[in-house]
Motif scaffolding. Structure first.
Motif, PDB file in Angstrom:
ATOM      1  N   LEU A  99     -34.756  25.319 -33.298  1.00  0.00           N
ATOM      2  CA  LEU A  99     -34.565  23.946 -33.760  1.00  0.00           C
ATOM      3  C   LEU A  99     -34.523  22.937 -32.614  1.00  0.00           C
ATOM      4  CD1 LEU A  99     -31.941  24.430 -36.631  1.00  0.00           C
ATOM      5  CD2 LEU A  99     -34.419  24.121 -36.809  1.00  0.00           C
ATOM      6  N   GLN A 123     -28.311  13.521 -42.291  1.00  0.00           N
ATOM      7  CA  GLN A 123     -29.500  13.076 -41.567  1.00  0.00           C
ATOM      8  C   GLN A 123     -30.257  12.080 -42.444  1.00  0.00           C
ATOM      9  OE1 GLN A 123     -33.504  15.165 -41.174  1.00  0.00           O
ATOM     10  NE2 GLN A 123     -32.467  15.884 -39.322  1.00  0.00           N
ATOM     11  N   HIS A 129     -31.742  12.286 -35.639  1.00  0.00           N
ATOM     12  CA  HIS A 129     -31.595  13.358 -34.656  1.00  0.00           C
ATOM     13  C   HIS A 129     -30.470  14.334 -34.984  1.00  0.00           C
ATOM     14  CE1 HIS A 129     -34.609  11.469 -32.190  1.00  0.00           C
ATOM     15  NE2 HIS A 129     -33.947  10.318 -32.241  1.00  0.00           N
ATOM     16  N   VAL A 131     -29.363  17.354 -36.677  1.00  0.00           N
ATOM     17  CA  VAL A 131     -30.114  18.482 -37.245  1.00  0.00           C
ATOM     18  C   VAL A 131     -29.195  19.482 -37.936  1.00  0.00           C
ATOM     19  CG1 VAL A 131     -31.721  20.370 -36.723  1.00  0.00           C
ATOM     20  CG2 VAL A 131     -31.885  18.193 -35.468  1.00  0.00           C
ATOM     21  N   LEU A 177     -27.683  22.711 -42.407  1.00  0.00           N
ATOM     22  CA  LEU A 177     -28.755  21.834 -41.969  1.00  0.00           C
ATOM     23  C   LEU A 177     -28.515  20.427 -42.498  1.00  0.00           C
ATOM     24  CD1 LEU A 177     -31.914  24.117 -42.352  1.00  0.00           C
ATOM     25  CD2 LEU A 177     -30.526  23.668 -40.306  1.00  0.00           C
ATOM     26  N   LYS A 200     -27.655  17.902 -32.226  1.00  0.00           N
ATOM     27  CA  LYS A 200     -28.794  16.980 -32.261  1.00  0.00           C
ATOM     28  C   LYS A 200     -29.955  17.498 -31.410  1.00  0.00           C
ATOM     29  CE  LYS A 200     -26.503  13.491 -30.629  1.00  0.00           C
ATOM     30  NZ  LYS A 200     -26.204  12.103 -30.215  1.00  0.00           N
ATOM     31  N   ASP A 201     -31.140  16.999 -31.696  1.00  0.00           N
ATOM     32  CA  ASP A 201     -32.321  17.422 -30.949  1.00  0.00           C
ATOM     33  C   ASP A 201     -32.673  16.443 -29.831  1.00  0.00           C
ATOM     34  OD1 ASP A 201     -33.311  15.317 -32.427  1.00  0.00           O
ATOM     35  OD2 ASP A 201     -34.828  16.494 -33.489  1.00  0.00           O
TER      36      ASP A 201
END
Length: 203
Positions: A99, A123, A129, A131, A177, A200-201
């Motif tokens: 992810l 989200q 961002h 996740v 998620l 977060k990504d």
């Protein structure tokens, strides 16, 4: 801990969520709760808002909990110890689910008696961002009569929804998620304490 991390990553991969009881030791849970109580008594908590930036506003008909954000560069030793545990979760999920999780943000959350948070996704357009949602409950005790469950909704192939209620039992970790599982906090009959955060990504 390795078995717990394996279970978290496997169930996120297959089911999009997981509930882990006894994620932290009881002594650690009590210490985190005592720190939260001290910070609350010092007036550090603020009414939770919805939205971000210019659209950020307090809407008590949507949510009426209180929060204290943790600053990554100003963590207490207890908070830092918890962040280290969440970072292990982050690495385990990345290894299994790819992810691209890079960072964590979180806050203490306090729901006074009668408070709630209506159905929502963590989200959305303004916070793309987030996740993975990570919630750790700190309550000393909890029973069915105390209510205040986390209610999660799971769409079914026939168009219906499956509902699952998770009580905020102390030491219980819930991971899911952020963009897939609508959820709400049902009205509570007892003060309800957690650390709620997001993997977060982005850094």
């Amino acid at each position: 801990m390795e078995e717990i991390l394996d279970r978290i990553s496997a169930e996120i991969y297959s089911n999009s969520y997981v509930v882990i009881d006894g994620f932290i030791e009881e002594e650690f849970r009590v210490a985190l709760l005592e720190e939260q109580t001290r910070l609350l008594n010092e007036g550090k908590f603020r009414q939770a808002a919805v939205g971000t930036g210019d659209k950020k506003q307090i809407r008590t008909e949507i949510r009426n909990d209180q929060v204290l954000w943790m600053e990554a560069d100003q963590l207490t030793p207890l908070q830092a110890a918890y962040w280290d545990k969440v970072d292990q979760v982050r690495k385990a999920i990345n290894q299994r689910c790819f992810l691209g999780l890079k960072s964590f943000e979180g806050h203490f959350a306090r729901y006074p008696i009668g408070s709630f948070y209506i159905r929502h996704l963590d989200q959305f357009n303004q916070v793309p961002h987030r996740v993975v949602t990570v919630i750790l409950y700190l309550n000393d005790s909890w029973s069915q009569e105390d209510e205040g469950a986390l209610r999660m909704y799971f769409p079914q192939e026939d168009g219906s929804e499956r509902v699952e209620d998770v009580l905020p039992v102390g030491g219980r970790l819930v991971v899911f998620l952020s963009g897939e599982i609508p959820h709400e906090v049902l009205p509570t009959k007892k003060e309800r304490i957690s650390i709620t955060g997001w993997l977060k990504d982005i850094d």
